[in-house]
Design a protein around this motif. Structure first.
Motif, PDB file in Angstrom:
ATOM      1  N   GLU B 113       0.828  -1.201   0.000  1.00 59.09           N
ATOM      2  CA  GLU B 113       0.000   0.000   0.000  1.00 59.09           C
ATOM      3  C   GLU B 113       0.869   1.260   0.000  1.00 59.09           C
ATOM      4  O   GLU B 113       0.635   2.206  -0.756  1.00 59.09           O
ATOM      5  N   LYS B 116       2.180   2.222  -3.349  1.00 60.56           N
ATOM      6  CA  LYS B 116       1.223   2.903  -4.230  1.00 60.56           C
ATOM      7  C   LYS B 116       1.248   4.410  -3.987  1.00 60.56           C
ATOM      8  O   LYS B 116       1.210   5.196  -4.927  1.00 60.56           O
ATOM      9  N   HIS B 117       1.312   4.782  -2.704  1.00 55.12           N
ATOM     10  CA  HIS B 117       1.359   6.214  -2.382  1.00 55.12           C
ATOM     11  C   HIS B 117       2.684   6.822  -2.837  1.00 55.12           C
ATOM     12  O   HIS B 117       2.717   7.917  -3.399  1.00 55.12           O
ATOM     13  N   ASN B 119       4.563   5.829  -5.247  1.00 55.64           N
ATOM     14  CA  ASN B 119       4.561   5.930  -6.704  1.00 55.64           C
ATOM     15  C   ASN B 119       3.766   7.147  -7.175  1.00 55.64           C
ATOM     16  O   ASN B 119       4.168   7.834  -8.122  1.00 55.64           O
ATOM     17  N   ALA B 120       2.646   7.397  -6.501  1.00 58.78           N
ATOM     18  CA  ALA B 120       1.862   8.585  -6.850  1.00 58.78           C
ATOM     19  C   ALA B 120       2.709   9.837  -6.613  1.00 58.78           C
ATOM     20  O   ALA B 120       2.662  10.792  -7.403  1.00 58.78           O
ATOM     21  N   GLY B 121       3.499   9.826  -5.540  1.00 60.59           N
ATOM     22  CA  GLY B 121       4.374  10.959  -5.234  1.00 60.59           C
ATOM     23  C   GLY B 121       5.467  11.133  -6.270  1.00 60.59           C
ATOM     24  O   GLY B 121       5.779  12.258  -6.669  1.00 60.59           O
TER      25      GLY B 121
END
Lengths: 162, 162
Positions: B113, B116-117, B119-121
DNA sequence: TACATTTGTGTAACTGGTTACATGAATGAT
DNA sequence: ATCATTCATGTAACCAGTTACACAAATGTA
Protein backbone atom coordinates in the motif's frame (compact mmCIF):
# COMPACT_ATOMS: atom_id res chain seq x y z
CA UNK A 1 36.19 3.62 -6.45
CA UNK A 2 32.67 2.41 -5.95
CA UNK A 3 32.54 4.64 -2.89
CA UNK A 4 31.18 7.56 -4.85
CA UNK A 5 27.91 5.78 -5.39
CA UNK A 6 24.98 7.74 -4.02
CA UNK A 7 21.87 5.84 -2.99
CA UNK A 8 19.73 8.94 -3.44
CA UNK A 9 21.09 9.73 -6.87
CA UNK A 10 20.59 6.12 -7.93
CA UNK A 11 16.92 6.45 -7.07
CA UNK A 12 16.52 9.21 -9.66
CA UNK A 13 13.15 10.95 -9.27
CA UNK A 14 12.49 9.03 -6.05
CA UNK A 15 15.48 10.68 -4.43
CA UNK A 16 14.83 14.15 -5.81
CA UNK A 17 13.10 15.59 -2.74
CA UNK A 18 15.71 14.24 -0.36
CA UNK A 19 18.55 15.53 -2.49
CA UNK A 20 17.02 18.97 -2.60
CA UNK A 21 16.71 18.87 1.17
CA UNK A 22 20.27 17.60 1.49
CA UNK A 23 21.50 20.47 -0.69
CA UNK A 24 19.50 23.01 1.26
CA UNK A 25 20.73 21.71 4.61
CA UNK A 26 24.28 21.41 3.38
CA UNK A 27 24.45 25.08 2.41
CA UNK A 28 22.57 26.14 5.53
CA UNK A 29 24.92 24.44 7.98
CA UNK A 30 27.97 25.43 6.00
CA UNK A 31 26.84 29.04 6.11
CA UNK A 32 26.44 28.86 9.86
CA UNK A 33 29.91 27.35 10.07
CA UNK A 34 31.22 30.21 7.94
CA UNK A 35 29.70 32.89 10.16
CA UNK A 36 31.09 31.18 13.23
CA UNK A 37 34.57 31.00 11.71
CA UNK A 38 34.41 34.72 10.96
CA UNK A 39 33.11 35.56 14.46
CA UNK A 40 29.89 36.99 13.10
CA UNK A 41 27.01 36.78 15.56
CA UNK A 42 24.36 36.38 12.89
CA UNK A 43 22.35 33.43 11.58
CA UNK A 44 21.87 32.38 7.95
CA UNK A 45 18.16 33.10 7.91
CA UNK A 46 18.66 36.71 9.02
CA UNK A 47 20.13 37.65 5.66
CA UNK A 48 16.89 38.31 3.82
CA UNK A 49 15.36 40.11 6.79
CA UNK A 50 18.32 42.48 6.82
CA UNK A 51 17.81 43.06 3.09
CA UNK A 52 14.12 43.81 3.55
CA UNK A 53 14.53 46.15 6.51
CA UNK A 54 17.46 47.86 4.85
CA UNK A 55 15.02 49.14 2.28
CA UNK A 56 12.26 50.15 4.65
CA UNK A 57 10.76 49.50 8.08
CA UNK A 58 8.11 46.79 8.01
CA UNK A 59 5.73 44.90 10.24
CA UNK A 60 6.10 41.26 11.11
CA UNK A 61 3.22 40.21 8.91
CA UNK A 62 4.64 42.12 5.95
CA UNK A 63 7.97 40.35 6.36
CA UNK A 64 6.26 37.00 6.66
CA UNK A 65 4.39 37.65 3.41
CA UNK A 66 7.44 38.86 1.52
CA UNK A 67 9.45 35.79 2.48
CA UNK A 68 6.48 33.42 2.25
CA UNK A 69 7.35 32.10 5.65
CA UNK A 70 4.82 31.39 8.40
CA UNK A 71 4.47 34.23 10.86
CA UNK A 72 5.56 32.15 13.90
CA UNK A 73 8.81 31.45 12.06
CA UNK A 74 9.31 35.18 11.64
CA UNK A 75 8.47 35.85 15.28
CA UNK A 76 11.32 33.57 16.33
CA UNK A 77 13.83 35.12 13.95
CA UNK A 78 12.85 38.68 14.81
CA UNK A 79 12.95 38.03 18.55
CA UNK A 80 16.47 36.68 18.27
CA UNK A 81 17.56 39.61 16.13
CA UNK A 82 16.06 41.98 18.69
CA UNK A 83 17.82 40.16 21.50
CA UNK A 84 21.11 40.56 19.65
CA UNK A 85 20.43 44.25 19.15
CA UNK A 86 19.94 44.26 15.40
CA UNK A 87 16.26 45.16 15.33
CA UNK A 88 14.10 47.55 17.32
CA UNK A 89 10.36 48.07 17.16
CA UNK A 90 7.90 50.83 17.82
CA UNK A 91 4.12 50.62 17.89
CA UNK A 92 2.28 51.81 14.81
CA UNK A 93 0.60 55.15 15.48
CA UNK A 94 -2.68 54.34 13.80
CA UNK A 95 -2.97 50.60 14.49
CA UNK A 96 -1.89 49.48 17.92
CA UNK A 97 -1.77 45.83 16.90
CA UNK A 98 1.14 46.43 14.57
CA UNK A 99 4.70 46.96 15.56
CA UNK A 100 6.99 48.62 13.07
CA UNK A 101 10.32 46.80 12.85
CA UNK A 102 13.47 48.65 11.88
CA UNK A 103 17.20 48.17 11.96
CA UNK A 104 19.20 49.54 14.89
CA UNK A 105 22.35 51.63 14.82
CA UNK A 106 24.32 48.44 15.39
CA UNK A 107 22.82 47.02 12.20
CA UNK A 108 23.65 50.08 10.12
CA UNK A 109 27.17 49.97 11.49
CA UNK A 110 27.69 46.28 10.70
CA UNK A 111 25.87 46.06 7.36
CA UNK A 112 28.80 47.10 5.15
CA UNK A 113 30.88 44.26 6.59
CA UNK A 114 27.97 41.81 6.40
CA UNK A 115 27.47 42.69 2.74
CA UNK A 116 31.04 41.72 1.97
CA UNK A 117 30.40 38.28 3.42
CA UNK A 118 27.04 37.97 1.67
CA UNK A 119 28.63 38.95 -1.63
CA UNK A 120 31.28 36.27 -1.16
CA UNK A 121 28.44 33.81 -0.57
CA UNK A 122 26.60 34.90 -3.70
CA UNK A 123 29.83 34.39 -5.61
CA UNK A 124 29.92 30.85 -4.23
CA UNK A 125 26.39 30.18 -5.45
CA UNK A 126 27.51 31.53 -8.79
CA UNK A 127 30.41 29.07 -8.81
CA UNK A 128 28.43 25.99 -7.92
CA UNK A 129 25.66 26.77 -10.41
CA UNK A 130 28.05 27.85 -13.17
CA UNK A 131 27.37 24.73 -15.27
CA UNK A 132 23.64 25.08 -14.77
CA UNK A 133 22.85 28.19 -16.74
CA UNK A 134 19.11 27.81 -16.48
CA UNK A 135 18.83 26.68 -12.91
CA UNK A 136 16.89 29.77 -11.78
CA UNK A 137 14.42 29.43 -14.64
CA UNK A 138 13.95 25.77 -13.79
CA UNK A 139 13.40 26.55 -10.13
CA UNK A 140 10.84 29.09 -11.26
CA UNK A 141 9.05 26.50 -13.37
CA UNK A 142 8.88 24.05 -10.50
CA UNK A 143 7.57 26.74 -8.15
CA UNK A 144 4.93 27.68 -10.69
CA UNK A 145 3.79 24.09 -11.07
CA UNK A 146 3.47 23.72 -7.33
CA UNK A 147 1.57 26.98 -7.03
CA UNK A 148 -0.94 25.62 -9.55
CA UNK A 149 -1.43 22.46 -7.53
CA UNK A 150 0.32 21.41 -4.35
CA UNK A 151 2.30 18.23 -3.95
CA UNK A 152 -0.56 16.86 -1.87
CA UNK A 153 -3.30 17.66 -4.39
CA UNK A 154 -1.28 16.29 -7.28
CA UNK A 155 -0.31 13.13 -5.43
CA UNK A 156 -3.90 12.45 -4.38
CA UNK A 157 -4.91 12.77 -8.01
CA UNK A 158 -2.13 10.47 -9.12
CA UNK A 159 -2.98 7.93 -6.44
CA UNK A 160 -6.60 7.63 -7.46
CA UNK A 161 -5.65 7.51 -11.12
CA UNK A 162 -3.63 4.33 -10.60
CA UNK B 1 -1.57 41.50 -10.87
CA UNK B 2 1.62 42.68 -9.24
CA UNK B 3 0.82 40.28 -6.42
CA UNK B 4 2.72 37.48 -8.05
CA UNK B 5 6.00 39.24 -7.43
CA UNK B 6 8.39 37.15 -5.41
CA UNK B 7 11.02 38.92 -3.34
CA UNK B 8 13.25 35.85 -3.35
CA UNK B 9 13.00 35.34 -7.09
CA UNK B 10 13.74 39.03 -7.67
CA UNK B 11 16.97 38.57 -5.75
CA UNK B 12 18.18 36.03 -8.31
CA UNK B 13 21.29 34.23 -7.04
CA UNK B 14 20.93 35.89 -3.62
CA UNK B 15 17.62 34.15 -3.14
CA UNK B 16 18.70 30.80 -4.51
CA UNK B 17 19.43 29.09 -1.19
CA UNK B 18 16.21 30.29 0.39
CA UNK B 19 14.17 29.21 -2.61
CA UNK B 20 15.72 25.76 -2.52
CA UNK B 21 14.84 25.55 1.16
CA UNK B 22 11.36 26.83 0.49
CA UNK B 23 10.88 24.17 -2.18
CA UNK B 24 12.21 21.45 0.07
CA UNK B 25 10.02 22.50 3.00
CA UNK B 26 7.00 22.96 0.77
CA UNK B 27 7.18 19.39 -0.50
CA UNK B 28 8.03 18.03 2.95
CA UNK B 29 5.03 19.57 4.70
CA UNK B 30 2.73 18.79 1.82
CA UNK B 31 3.82 15.16 1.97
CA UNK B 32 3.06 15.03 5.68
CA UNK B 33 -0.32 16.57 4.95
CA UNK B 34 -0.91 13.91 2.30
CA UNK B 35 -0.09 11.05 4.67
CA UNK B 36 -2.37 12.54 7.29
CA UNK B 37 -5.21 12.89 4.81
CA UNK B 38 -4.79 9.23 3.85
CA UNK B 39 -4.62 8.10 7.48
CA UNK B 40 -1.12 6.73 7.06
CA UNK B 41 0.87 6.71 10.30
CA UNK B 42 4.21 7.30 8.60
CA UNK B 43 6.50 10.30 8.21
CA UNK B 44 8.03 11.63 4.98
CA UNK B 45 11.60 10.86 6.00
CA UNK B 46 10.82 7.18 6.62
CA UNK B 47 10.45 6.52 2.90
CA UNK B 48 14.11 5.95 2.08
CA UNK B 49 14.69 3.92 5.24
CA UNK B 50 11.89 1.60 4.18
CA UNK B 51 13.50 1.31 0.75
CA UNK B 52 16.89 0.47 2.26
CA UNK B 53 15.62 -2.09 4.76
CA UNK B 54 13.35 -3.61 2.16
CA UNK B 55 16.50 -4.75 0.38
CA UNK B 56 18.41 -5.98 3.39
CA UNK B 57 18.80 -5.61 7.15
CA UNK B 58 21.30 -2.94 8.10
CA UNK B 59 22.84 -1.24 11.11
CA UNK B 60 22.18 2.33 12.08
CA UNK B 61 25.60 3.51 10.95
CA UNK B 62 25.18 1.85 7.56
CA UNK B 63 21.86 3.62 7.06
CA UNK B 64 23.36 6.92 8.11
CA UNK B 65 26.15 6.50 5.55
CA UNK B 66 23.82 5.48 2.75
CA UNK B 67 21.58 8.48 3.28
CA UNK B 68 24.48 10.83 4.14
CA UNK B 69 22.59 11.87 7.20
CA UNK B 70 24.13 12.36 10.65
CA UNK B 71 23.76 9.32 12.87
CA UNK B 72 21.79 11.18 15.57
CA UNK B 73 19.23 12.08 12.91
CA UNK B 74 18.92 8.38 12.07
CA UNK B 75 18.63 7.44 15.73
CA UNK B 76 15.57 9.66 16.03
CA UNK B 77 13.92 8.34 12.90
CA UNK B 78 14.63 4.70 13.73
CA UNK B 79 13.38 5.06 17.31
CA UNK B 80 10.12 6.47 16.08
CA UNK B 81 9.74 3.73 13.47
CA UNK B 82 10.42 1.14 16.19
CA UNK B 83 7.87 2.77 18.45
CA UNK B 84 5.30 2.56 15.67
CA UNK B 85 6.14 -1.10 15.12
CA UNK B 86 7.74 -0.82 11.68
CA UNK B 87 11.28 -1.76 12.68
CA UNK B 88 12.76 -4.31 15.03
CA UNK B 89 16.36 -4.88 15.99
CA UNK B 90 18.52 -7.72 17.18
CA UNK B 91 22.10 -7.55 18.45
CA UNK B 92 24.84 -8.50 16.02
CA UNK B 93 26.26 -11.90 16.94
CA UNK B 94 29.90 -10.97 16.46
CA UNK B 95 29.89 -7.29 17.47
CA UNK B 96 27.77 -6.43 20.46
CA UNK B 97 27.92 -2.71 19.71
CA UNK B 98 25.91 -3.14 16.55
CA UNK B 99 22.22 -3.70 16.32
CA UNK B 100 20.82 -5.15 13.13
CA UNK B 101 17.72 -3.28 12.02
CA UNK B 102 15.04 -4.99 10.00
CA UNK B 103 11.46 -4.50 8.95
CA UNK B 104 8.67 -6.06 11.01
CA UNK B 105 5.71 -8.07 9.84
CA UNK B 106 3.62 -4.93 10.03
CA UNK B 107 6.00 -3.29 7.56
CA UNK B 108 5.86 -6.16 5.11
CA UNK B 109 2.10 -6.11 5.34
CA UNK B 110 1.82 -2.37 4.73
CA UNK B 111 4.55 -1.90 2.13
CA UNK B 112 2.43 -2.74 -0.95
CA UNK B 113 0.00 0.00 0.00
CA UNK B 114 2.81 2.42 0.90
CA UNK B 115 4.41 1.84 -2.48
CA UNK B 116 1.22 2.90 -4.23
CA UNK B 117 1.36 6.21 -2.38
CA UNK B 118 5.08 6.63 -3.01
CA UNK B 119 4.56 5.93 -6.70
CA UNK B 120 1.86 8.59 -6.85
CA UNK B 121 4.37 10.96 -5.23
CA UNK B 122 7.08 10.10 -7.73
CA UNK B 123 4.58 10.79 -10.49
CA UNK B 124 4.03 14.22 -8.93
CA UNK B 125 7.77 14.94 -8.97
CA UNK B 126 7.72 13.87 -12.58
CA UNK B 127 4.93 16.36 -13.28
CA UNK B 128 6.52 19.35 -11.60
CA UNK B 129 9.91 18.74 -13.19
CA UNK B 130 8.49 17.90 -16.61
CA UNK B 131 9.72 21.15 -18.16
CA UNK B 132 13.14 20.74 -16.57
CA UNK B 133 14.53 17.84 -18.50
CA UNK B 134 18.01 18.06 -17.07
CA UNK B 135 17.17 18.90 -13.49
CA UNK B 136 18.73 15.73 -12.08
CA UNK B 137 21.95 16.26 -14.00
CA UNK B 138 22.10 19.84 -12.78
CA UNK B 139 21.53 18.76 -9.20
CA UNK B 140 24.34 16.29 -9.70
CA UNK B 141 26.66 19.03 -10.94
CA UNK B 142 25.92 21.24 -7.97
CA UNK B 143 26.49 18.35 -5.57
CA UNK B 144 29.80 17.59 -7.24
CA UNK B 145 30.94 21.18 -6.99
CA UNK B 146 30.10 21.24 -3.30
CA UNK B 147 31.87 17.96 -2.70
CA UNK B 148 35.00 19.46 -4.23
CA UNK B 149 34.82 22.45 -1.90
CA UNK B 150 32.16 23.27 0.67
CA UNK B 151 30.13 26.43 0.71
CA UNK B 152 32.20 27.61 3.65
CA UNK B 153 35.59 26.99 2.03
CA UNK B 154 34.51 28.60 -1.22
CA UNK B 155 32.99 31.62 0.48
CA UNK B 156 36.07 32.17 2.62
CA UNK B 157 38.15 32.12 -0.54
CA UNK B 158 35.79 34.54 -2.26
CA UNK B 159 35.77 36.85 0.74
CA UNK B 160 39.53 37.20 0.91
CA UNK B 161 39.71 37.61 -2.85
CA UNK B 162 37.59 40.75 -2.72
C1' DT C 1 48.88 -8.68 27.59
C1' DA C 2 48.16 -3.90 28.35
C1' DC C 3 46.93 0.33 26.54
C1' DA C 4 45.68 3.75 22.96
C1' DT C 5 42.67 4.36 19.23
C1' DT C 6 38.70 3.68 16.49
C1' DT C 7 33.91 2.43 15.92
C1' DG C 8 28.79 2.12 16.97
C1' DT C 9 25.37 4.02 19.39
C1' DG C 10 23.12 7.21 22.39
C1' DT C 11 21.97 11.89 24.55
C1' DA C 12 21.74 16.95 24.98
C1' DA C 13 21.22 21.39 23.25
C1' DC C 14 20.69 23.99 19.36
C1' DT C 15 18.59 26.13 14.77
C1' DG C 16 14.71 26.24 11.60
C1' DG C 17 10.62 25.27 9.94
C1' DT C 18 5.40 23.83 10.52
C1' DT C 19 0.24 23.70 12.31
C1' DA C 20 -3.09 24.72 15.90
C1' DC C 21 -4.73 27.63 19.23
C1' DA C 22 -5.33 32.17 21.78
C1' DT C 23 -6.14 37.09 22.30
C1' DG C 24 -6.79 41.79 21.74
C1' DA C 25 -7.37 45.52 18.17
C1' DA C 26 -9.51 47.03 13.95
C1' DT C 27 -13.11 46.68 10.62
C1' DG C 28 -17.58 45.99 8.66
C1' DA C 29 -22.46 45.16 8.59
C1' DT C 30 -26.91 45.66 10.49
C1' DA D 1 -23.93 51.38 18.54
C1' DT D 2 -23.35 46.66 18.71
C1' DC D 3 -21.75 42.43 17.40
C1' DA D 4 -19.42 39.25 14.18
C1' DT D 5 -15.49 38.90 11.58
C1' DT D 6 -10.92 39.66 10.23
C1' DC D 7 -6.21 40.90 11.24
C1' DA D 8 -1.61 41.17 13.80
C1' DT D 9 0.87 38.99 16.91
C1' DG D 10 2.16 35.59 20.21
C1' DT D 11 2.64 30.76 22.32
C1' DA D 12 2.84 25.68 22.43
C1' DA D 13 3.89 21.41 20.65
C1' DC D 14 5.71 19.11 17.00
C1' DC D 15 9.05 17.35 13.11
C1' DA D 16 13.80 17.49 10.94
C1' DG D 17 18.19 18.33 10.79
C1' DT D 18 22.90 19.68 13.02
C1' DT D 19 27.26 19.64 16.31
C1' DA D 20 29.33 18.32 20.65
C1' DC D 21 29.88 15.17 24.12
C1' DA D 22 29.85 10.45 26.37
C1' DC D 23 30.81 5.62 26.74
C1' DA D 24 31.36 0.88 26.02
C1' DA D 25 32.94 -2.60 22.64
C1' DA D 26 36.24 -3.76 19.20
C1' DT D 27 40.66 -3.28 17.14
C1' DG D 28 45.48 -2.39 16.64
C1' DT D 29 49.99 -1.95 18.56
C1' DA D 30 53.88 -1.96 21.74
Amino acid sequence: MNDMRDFLADLELTGFTSRVKRLSDDILYSTRDYYKSQDLDIEPNWHLIFLLLEQKAMTLTEISEELRLSHPACVKIINKMKKMGYIQSEPDKTDSRKQILELTEKSLEMLPEFHKHWNAGIETIHEITADCAEILEQLQKIEEKLSQGSYKIRTLRNYYKQ
